[in-house]
Design a protein around this motif. Structure first.
Motif, PDB file in Angstrom:
ATOM      1  N   ASN A  58      29.700 -24.255  -6.910  1.00 51.93           N
ATOM      2  CA  ASN A  58      30.395 -24.308  -5.365  1.00 51.93           C
ATOM      3  C   ASN A  58      28.680 -24.452  -4.954  1.00 51.93           C
ATOM      4  OD1 ASN A  58      32.340 -21.202  -5.131  1.00 51.93           O
ATOM      5  ND2 ASN A  58      32.394 -23.691  -5.049  1.00 51.93           N
ATOM      6  N   ASN A  59      28.058 -25.094  -5.675  1.00 54.07           N
ATOM      7  CA  ASN A  59      26.756 -26.173  -4.571  1.00 54.07           C
ATOM      8  C   ASN A  59      27.172 -27.331  -3.757  1.00 54.07           C
ATOM      9  OD1 ASN A  59      24.769 -24.293  -5.268  1.00 54.07           O
ATOM     10  ND2 ASN A  59      25.212 -25.377  -7.495  1.00 54.07           N
ATOM     11  N   TYR A  60      26.736 -27.558  -2.812  1.00 54.03           N
ATOM     12  CA  TYR A  60      26.052 -28.401  -1.764  1.00 54.03           C
ATOM     13  C   TYR A  60      25.745 -29.429  -1.920  1.00 54.03           C
ATOM     14  CZ  TYR A  60      27.457 -31.152   3.121  1.00 54.03           C
ATOM     15  OH  TYR A  60      27.966 -31.761   3.613  1.00 54.03           O
ATOM     16  N   LEU A  61      25.318 -31.422  -2.114  1.00 49.93           N
ATOM     17  CA  LEU A  61      24.312 -31.819  -1.985  1.00 49.93           C
ATOM     18  C   LEU A  61      24.878 -32.884  -1.024  1.00 49.93           C
ATOM     19  CD1 LEU A  61      24.093 -30.133  -5.180  1.00 49.93           C
ATOM     20  CD2 LEU A  61      22.303 -32.464  -5.709  1.00 49.93           C
ATOM     21  N   SER A  62      23.796 -33.215   0.080  1.00 50.42           N
ATOM     22  CA  SER A  62      24.510 -33.829   1.184  1.00 50.42           C
ATOM     23  C   SER A  62      22.688 -34.359   1.477  1.00 50.42           C
ATOM     24  CB  SER A  62      24.546 -33.243   2.320  1.00 50.42           C
ATOM     25  OG  SER A  62      23.790 -32.415   2.546  1.00 50.42           O
ATOM     26  N   ASN A 122      33.199 -26.890  -8.850  1.00 54.45           N
ATOM     27  CA  ASN A 122      33.305 -26.825  -8.034  1.00 54.45           C
ATOM     28  C   ASN A 122      32.301 -26.854  -6.500  1.00 54.45           C
ATOM     29  OD1 ASN A 122      36.001 -26.227  -9.064  1.00 54.45           O
ATOM     30  ND2 ASN A 122      36.174 -24.922  -7.356  1.00 54.45           N
ATOM     31  N   SER A 123      31.523 -28.463  -7.422  1.00 58.89           N
ATOM     32  CA  SER A 123      30.693 -28.583  -6.060  1.00 58.89           C
ATOM     33  C   SER A 123      31.104 -29.621  -5.111  1.00 58.89           C
ATOM     34  CB  SER A 123      28.933 -28.460  -6.744  1.00 58.89           C
ATOM     35  OG  SER A 123      28.858 -27.672  -7.318  1.00 58.89           O
ATOM     36  N   PRO A 133      37.247 -23.078  -3.305  1.00 58.16           N
ATOM     37  CA  PRO A 133      37.139 -24.403  -3.797  1.00 58.16           C
ATOM     38  C   PRO A 133      36.048 -25.476  -3.195  1.00 58.16           C
ATOM     39  CG  PRO A 133      38.703 -23.391  -2.168  1.00 58.16           C
ATOM     40  CD  PRO A 133      37.811 -22.432  -2.534  1.00 58.16           C
ATOM     41  N   ALA A 134      36.857 -26.606  -3.664  1.00 54.09           N
ATOM     42  CA  ALA A 134      35.101 -27.957  -3.916  1.00 54.09           C
ATOM     43  C   ALA A 134      35.429 -28.036  -2.023  1.00 54.09           C
ATOM     44  CB  ALA A 134      34.926 -28.928  -4.842  1.00 54.09           C
ATOM     45  N   ALA A 135      36.106 -27.870  -1.761  1.00 52.50           N
ATOM     46  CA  ALA A 135      36.770 -28.551  -0.045  1.00 52.50           C
ATOM     47  C   ALA A 135      35.816 -27.946   1.195  1.00 52.50           C
ATOM     48  CB  ALA A 135      37.938 -29.529  -0.036  1.00 52.50           C
ATOM     49  N   ALA A 136      35.963 -26.500   0.466  1.00 57.71           N
ATOM     50  CA  ALA A 136      35.472 -25.576   1.723  1.00 57.71           C
ATOM     51  C   ALA A 136      34.045 -25.509   1.505  1.00 57.71           C
ATOM     52  CB  ALA A 136      35.972 -24.371   1.143  1.00 57.71           C
TER      53      ALA A 136
END
Length: 667
Positions: free
Chosen positions: A255-259, A285-286, A336-339
């Motif tokens: 559940n990490n977010y890379l942007s 689920n990242s 969820p990855a989408a969240a």
């Protein structure tokens, strides 16, 4: 209290066993349908799926294993605002919970703040910062929590790699049991977070890593020992090491977010996650958005990826080997990855509700309630919640005036599960010496607890038989879903001196006693509660519910409203109250109003009486819409005129000059 009485009262019957009394309270209140007996939901681990958040104070993931990571739990709480104080407490041998309030600018530039074992360092709300400095954990350091801080601006202008300075945000070598949570790292000269040289049992959660080159590195060893959980972090405007995990025994990323990856055209050293050496890595689920090489692995490493979302990505997406199953080590729940983008951007980094409520646990972290109170700092400027596990705590508790903003909270299913009890009569030190619990501080709340003084009157021959369960002198005191057990003088709500007004709000609670068992000069509201008038086996006089000593210029003394008085005493043998003039003080003029409250047959038809030569008729006693078998109207029962009813409400009693309204919003 030490009353000036014209004669001694007949001796009360022996105090029943505490266990039987508590059971009786539970049955009684349940049968009467007044108030909740179960506590509100206790603090639970955070769930990012929900719209509302209760952040856990317990580490999860690998940091929770092999004894767990509790930081400074069991130590004193301190608040620091300068570098010298931060360094002093961070390096101390004893445990501390260190609250960082405001910005601390380290000098000289890049200075290390050495953190010793058994420490929690937490920012107060979103304002805690370490600027141009580094938290440094030396080899052997263990049990450390660094949380809810901004760590920023140790980058040297024009020196992107910082090889000549090695200024990190947090650096640790050969440590174990560390939790890095809800921090924001920005513009750090070298690594924002370096976890090095066989460090073990580490969790990195809900952090923001921003504006950096070499962001987050793990390893620097040929051994394969590190176990690390990395979840719900946001990597934004970073280049490499997001993270780089070298020779980790187990690296669990979820559940990490890379942007918004920094794009400088580097084809190799711009990347997301890298499983290096002999690392076993699991990614779940990242979410990767605009990332070059979102995840990759050396041929000697293993990487399992499942459930992640890739958007506008290029380059390597390696996955081989079986790695490991994180569920073999600990329980966790995937979002969820989408969240992930919405959740992580909103919930990572410093949170305004963290650091403002320090949680101390009895007996898990502090052996007694008093030990937890002792850990609260003088002049406490943030809420400290003392969570008390079910059990009977035979001790006396004092909350001094210098320690405001404390919450005492039982964690059992019922208030009778958690009992603070002692057995001292007033003959040994007056009301102060007698009280099981004394609250001198302002802004104290107690919930889901029972306070008791189980002094056995029949077994002792003493001049005074008063035995207080609770005495308060502080202002803005709240009791919710609490029980007060005693005989004479059970609950005293007072103030520091006669002409100082303190306010107390009691709701959904139970109070029992026989003589003057609700008394004092504080403005006190008792709402939606059960008051039990205990029989002393007298055919004529079994006691007095109230003994107010309200200051003459205070229009509001005791308000008992929307409650029920019950009694096992014979009919027509109990008084609603009498006027207490401590030491013969003429300016103590009792004010008591029973409003919208059920009265039992035990209440006398003439329920107010004189005390120590002072006539009840000179006091301010009244009823308004009382009902039940004890609510007959006689010439000796003053009734509040309907036209005055709006001037004697809960709001009027409690508002004071600051608009205090603890009752608003409660059902």
């Amino acid at each position: 209290m030490t009353h000036l009485r014209s004669k001694r009262l007949s001796k009360a019957r022996p105090r029943p066993g505490l266990g039987r009394a508590l059971a009786a309270v539970t049955v009684l209140v349940a049968s009467l349908g007044l108030g909740a007996l179960t506590p509100a939901d206790a603090a639970v681990p955070a769930s990012v799926s929900g719209a509302h958040r209760t952040w856990s104070d317990k580490a999860h993931g690998f940091a929770s294993l092999d004894g767990g990571t509790s930081g400074g739990a069991g130590g004193k709480v301190v608040t620091v605002t300068d570098q010298a104080s931060l360094e002093k407490y961070a390096v101390a041998e004893e445990p501390y919970i260190i609250r960082v309030a405001g910005t601390i600018k380290a000098e000289p530039f890049g200075a290390n703040v050495v953190v010793a074992s058994n420490k929690t360092i937490i920012g107060v709300g979103t304002k805690g910062e370490l600027v141009q400095g580094e938290f440094h954990l030396n080899p052997g350091t263990h049990n450390v929590i660094i949380r809810n801080l901004t760590i920023r601006d140790s980058a040297v202008e024009g020196n992107w790699d910082c090889k000549d300075t090695d200024f990190d945000g947090i650096q640790m070598d050969s440590v174990h049991h560390v939790w890095i949570d809800h921090n924001r790292f920005s513009r750090i000269c070298d690594g924002q977070l370096d976890i090095r040289k066989d460090s073990e049992y580490v969790t990195v959660s809900y952090n923001q890593f921003t504006e950096n080159n070499k962001t987050f590195g793990i390893g620097w060893t040929t051994n394969v020992r590190t176990q690390i959980t990395i979840d719900h972090n946001w990597f934004r405007d970073t280049k490499q090491r997001n993270p780089s995990a070298d020779n980790c025994a187990y690296a669990h990323l979820y559940n990490n977010y890379l942007s918004a990856q920094l794009a400088d055209g580097d084809p190799v050293w711009t990347y997301g996650n890298w499983s290096r050496g002999r690392t076993r890595m699991v990614i779940e689920n990242s979410y990767y958005d605009g990332v070059q090489h979102p995840y990759q692995a050396d041929t000697t490493a293993e990487l399992v990826q499942r459930g992640s979302i890739l958007r506008n990505t290029t380059g390597r997406q390696d996955a081989w080997g079986t790695a490991f199953d994180p569920k073999d080590f600990y329980a966790y729940r995937l979002d969820p990855a989408a969240a992930v983008p919405a959740l992580v951007t909103r919930l990572s980094g410093p949170q305004k509700q963290l650091g403002t409520n320090t949680v101390l646990n009895v007996p898990a972290e502090y052996p007694t309630v008093q030990a937890a109170v002792d850990a609260v700092p003088e002049g406490n400027d943030g809420t400290v919640t003392i969570r008390i596990a079910p059990g009977t705590y035979r001790e006396k508790v004092l909350i001094p005036a210098t320690k405001p903003r404390i919450v005492l909270q039982g964690t059992g299913r019922d208030r009778s599960d958690t009992v603070i009890v002692f057995d001292t009569p007033a003959a040994y030190g007056g009301s102060n010496g007698s009280a099981t619990v004394r609250i001198l501080a302002n802004d104290v709340t107690a919930r889901h607890l029972t306070f008791s003084n189980d002094f056995d009157e029949a077994a002792h021959e003493l001049n005074g038989e008063q035995a207080l369960a609770m005495k308060t002198t502080g202002d803005r005191i709240v009791f919710e879903d609490t029980a007060f057990l005693g005989n004479q003088d059970t609950l005293m709500t007072d103030s520091p001196k006669l002409d100082v007004i303190s306010r107390v709000y009691v709701r959904d609670s139970y109070i029992e006693g026989d003589v003057d068992f609700i008394y004092g000069r504080a403005t006190t509201v008792i709402e939606r509660s059960v008051i039990k008038a205990l029989s002393r086996d007298s055919a004529t006089n079994n006691g007095y519910i109230t003994a107010a000593s309200t200051w003459k210029d205070n229009p509001y003394g005791f308000l008992i409203t929307k409650s029920k008085v019950v009694s096992d005493a014979p009919a027509d043998t109990f008084h609603l109250g009498r006027p207490w003039h401590p030491g013969g003080e003429p300016n103590a003029v009792a004010q008591v109003l029973f409003r919208d409250t059920r009265l039992p047959a035990a209440v006398k038809s003439s329920p107010w009486t004189d005390m120590s030569g002072f006539s009840w008729k000179d006091a301010r006693f009244a009823e308004y819409r009382t009902y039940g078998p004890g609510a007959t109207v006689t010439a000796d029962r003053p009734q509040l005129p309907a036209a005055d009813a709006d001037s004697y409400t809960v709001t009027k009693y409690l508002a004071g000059t600051d608009g205090w309204a603890p009752h608003v919003g409660r059902r």
